[in-house]
Design a protein around this motif. Structure first.
Motif, PDB file in Angstrom:
ATOM      1  N   PRO A   1       0.808  -1.236   0.000  1.00  0.00           N
ATOM      2  CA  PRO A   1       0.000   0.000   0.000  1.00  0.00           C
ATOM      3  C   PRO A   1       0.835   1.276   0.000  1.00  0.00           C
ATOM      4  O   PRO A   1       0.464   2.266  -0.631  1.00  0.00           O
ATOM      5  N   ILE A   2       1.959   1.263   0.722  1.00  0.00           N
ATOM      6  CA  ILE A   2       2.769   2.479   0.822  1.00  0.00           C
ATOM      7  C   ILE A   2       3.353   2.861  -0.533  1.00  0.00           C
ATOM      8  O   ILE A   2       3.471   4.033  -0.886  1.00  0.00           O
TER       9      ILE A   2
ATOM     10  N   MET B   1      -4.594   1.023  10.997  1.00  0.00           N
ATOM     11  CA  MET B   1      -3.236   0.817  10.468  1.00  0.00           C
ATOM     12  C   MET B   1      -2.344   0.259  11.561  1.00  0.00           C
ATOM     13  O   MET B   1      -2.535   0.555  12.746  1.00  0.00           O
ATOM     14  N   ALA B   2      -1.333  -0.514  11.163  1.00  0.00           N
ATOM     15  CA  ALA B   2      -0.254  -0.871  12.088  1.00  0.00           C
ATOM     16  C   ALA B   2       0.492   0.421  12.428  1.00  0.00           C
ATOM     17  O   ALA B   2       0.606   1.321  11.570  1.00  0.00           O
TER      18      ALA B   2
ATOM     19  N   PRO C   1       7.264  -0.325   6.127  1.00  0.00           N
ATOM     20  CA  PRO C   1       7.129  -0.574   7.570  1.00  0.00           C
ATOM     21  C   PRO C   1       7.624  -1.958   7.966  1.00  0.00           C
ATOM     22  O   PRO C   1       7.474  -2.921   7.210  1.00  0.00           O
ATOM     23  N   GLY C   2       8.190  -2.036   9.156  1.00  0.00           N
ATOM     24  CA  GLY C   2       8.733  -3.298   9.631  1.00  0.00           C
ATOM     25  C   GLY C   2       7.700  -4.393   9.759  1.00  0.00           C
ATOM     26  O   GLY C   2       8.019  -5.581   9.667  1.00  0.00           O
TER      27      GLY C   2
ATOM     28  N   HIS D   1       9.780  -0.874  13.309  1.00  0.00           N
ATOM     29  CA  HIS D   1      10.942  -0.639  12.456  1.00  0.00           C
ATOM     30  C   HIS D   1      10.471  -0.131  11.094  1.00  0.00           C
ATOM     31  O   HIS D   1       9.279  -0.124  10.789  1.00  0.00           O
ATOM     32  N   PHE D   2      11.410   0.247  10.270  1.00  0.00           N
ATOM     33  CA  PHE D   2      11.167   0.380   8.832  1.00  0.00           C
ATOM     34  C   PHE D   2      12.418  -0.059   8.089  1.00  0.00           C
ATOM     35  O   PHE D   2      13.517  -0.060   8.639  1.00  0.00           O
ATOM     36  N   ARG D   3      12.213  -0.501   6.844  1.00  0.00           N
ATOM     37  CA  ARG D   3      13.359  -0.859   6.003  1.00  0.00           C
ATOM     38  C   ARG D   3      13.573   0.232   4.967  1.00  0.00           C
ATOM     39  O   ARG D   3      12.621   0.676   4.317  1.00  0.00           O
TER      40      ARG D   3
END
Length: 538
Positions: free
Chosen positions: A82-83, A475-476, A495-496, A507-509
């Motif tokens: 989605p992002i 949302m998470a 998002p992680g 987290h995020f990557r």
């Protein structure tokens, strides 16, 4: 239409009948041109007919969300989730002139090196160009070592053309080159070309092996052990195959190390509801960037041997090792050095690709897998399964050949090749350190050392007020954070939660592939955003 643009007699008769004209066939030249009024009446009649057809056609669709394959519906792939769709919408708005607090979207969500500005390796592109258009073999603009490799590849192609199908397992001479590469890489450990399968990127090989491994039902359904965090290909393939995902957690407090005690906990718990028989390892790690040491690999191999697990070693980042004291060890090499009791028994599939490393040739979709200790009858089944998709892209096979058969000292192209390769890898090492250092100056962000691969996976603190707002938006929390980051800065990260993480951690990557100057701007923007985010939701 027939010759001269005329309609066939059957079509002509039908059209004339529909228009109220005599249905006798007439030569095209004699067809009367309808008057303007006739054309208007014909248009009205056609519209009325179309309305009736539309009314009849509005029946229920055969394929709906309720009737579709539920395993496909269960598939999620966060790297293009989605992002990323939202980032695409914002790009369209920017092109239309809609004002934003930024002028471009920076897609740091995926490891696509060339899209981020990395230059192709000249020698690889030269060989693929020669294979694609063999007339260039007469051109003095191309070096002889490139021509030599192109001729060899073309001789292995049907009709000496890259446009022909290859054998399902891949072009034989390229498989031979892959085997030679593995032997050089592993210090002389033997490799058999018959155990090499060329694939459409590493992803194709991983999905194929999982497909042949999954069986059973109920508590005997195949369980697949994957690291958390993981690369979402694994969870997606497991969902599609209706297998059972068995999570084992990497140790974030110990630089994302793999602990065999955690493997044992995960396995023993899973035995209550499935049949765990596959263990997946990603080394160097994606998204976590850790590089496993020799002792860790030995422990994992012993565990797989002891518990009778089929090992999958995802080694696509084997050229991407940056930290001092870290070194890539292939599972195949360590397995061989552990002795015949292990080497002759542990079933192992290892994967490599043209997409990562210093090449970054994602679009060619080149890759290979080496599968050892496979039962002969299963080997036949694997080749049968691969034959259904005919063969991997032959241009991708050619690109893979140059990865495993690059210029060597003394050849014409060697100096340029080694200069380009080292430039890419040194640049990545510099950006890995820059990213780690910058993130660790930001309050509420912690980033482990980026030992390898091409991503950062920082832990972020999200205040409880932001978590509540995320829940209100369904949302998470880290998806909420990443969506805000995108909307306010134009930076797209993943998002992680799309990779998996321990409950209560976020987290995020983010890829480290942008050019250094752009990466510095990106990191500064993330820093400013995070501080404002904490102030807003504290």
């Amino acid at each position: 239409r027939g010759p001269g643009g005329c309609r066939s007699g059957r079509q002509d008769g039908a059209l004339r009948g529909a228009a109220g004209l005599p249905s006798a066939r007439l030569p095209c030249a004699r067809l009367p041109r309808p008057a303007r009024g006739d054309a208007v009446r014909w248009s009205s009649a056609a519209k009325a007919s179309a309305v009736k057809i539309t009314e009849k056609a509005s029946r229920e669709k055969i394929l709906t969300l309720e009737s579709m394959n539920p395993q496909v519906k269960a598939v999620e792939y966060a790297v293009r989730g989605p992002i990323v769709l939202k980032a695409g919408e914002i790009e369209k708005e920017l092109r239309k002139g809609i004002k934003k607090p930024f002028t471009e979207v920076i897609k740091a969500n995926i490891g696509d090196a060339h899209a981020m500005g990395q230059r192709p390796i000249t020698f690889l592109r030269q060989v693929v160009a020669l294979c694609t258009y063999p007339n260039l073999l007469d051109s003095p603009s191309f070096p002889e070592d490139a021509k030599k490799r192109a001729r060899r590849i073309l001789q292995g192609c049907g009709g000496n053309s890259l446009g022909s199908y290859s054998a399902s397992q891949g072009i034989n001479c390229i498989r031979e080159d892959v085997a030679s590469y593995i032997e050089r890489r592993d210090g002389g450990v033997p490799a058999d070309p018959d155990n090499i399968y060329l694939t459409t990127g590493a992803s194709d090989g991983i999905a194929t092996i999982l497909k042949i491994l999954v069986s059973g039902g109920g508590k005997s359904r195949t369980g697949v052990m994957i690291p958390i965090p993981q690369y979402p290909l694994y969870s997606a393939a497991i969902s599609e195959l209706d297998a059972i995902q068995v999570n084992y957690y990497l140790d974030e407090e110990n630089c994302w190390a793999l602990d065999v005690n955690e493997l044992r906990r995960s396995l023993n718990e899973a035995k209550a509801y499935c049949n765990p028989k596959v263990l997946c390892i990603i080394n160097p790690g994606n998204p976590t960037g850790q590089v496993q040491n020799r002792k860790c690999i030995e422990d994992v191999i012993h565990f797989a041997w002891e518990e009778k697990l089929f090992l999958l070693a995802d080694e696509v980042y084997q050229d991407n090792v940056y930290s001092e004291g870290c070194q890539f060890h292939s599972f195949k090499k360590i397995l061989y050095e552990m002795g015949p009791e292990y080497y002759n028994n542990v079933e192992l599939a290892s994967f490599h690709s043209t997409s990562k490393g210093y090449m970054g040739e994602c679009g060619y979709r080149g890759g290979y897998m080496e599968v050892i200790n496979l039962h002969p009858e299963i080997k036949e089944q694997l080749v049968k399964l691969l034959s259904v998709r005919l063969c991997p892209p032959v241009s991708g096979q050619a690109a893979m050949d140059i990865v495993v058969n690059p210029p060597i000292p003394g050849e014409e192209s060697y100096s340029q090749f080694i200069k380009e390769k080292e430039s890419v890898l040194n640049n990545l090492a510099k950006k890995a350190k820059l990213t780690e250092d910058m993130f660790n100056t930001v309050p509420g962000i912690h980033c482990n050392p980026l030992q390898g691969a091409m991503y950062a996976f920082p832990r972020i603190f999200i205040p409880s007020k932001a978590i509540e707002e995320a829940k209100a938006h369904k949302m998470a929390p880290d998806m909420f954070y990443c969506m805000k980051l995108l909307e306010e800065t134009g930076i797209c990260v993943v998002p992680g939660s799309g990779f998996g993480q321990r409950e209560g951690s976020y987290h995020f990557r983010m890829t480290i592939l942008p050019p250094v100057e752009k990466l510095k701007i990106l990191l500064e923007k993330v820093k400013d955003f995070h501080i404002k985010f904490l102030e807003k939701y504290a």
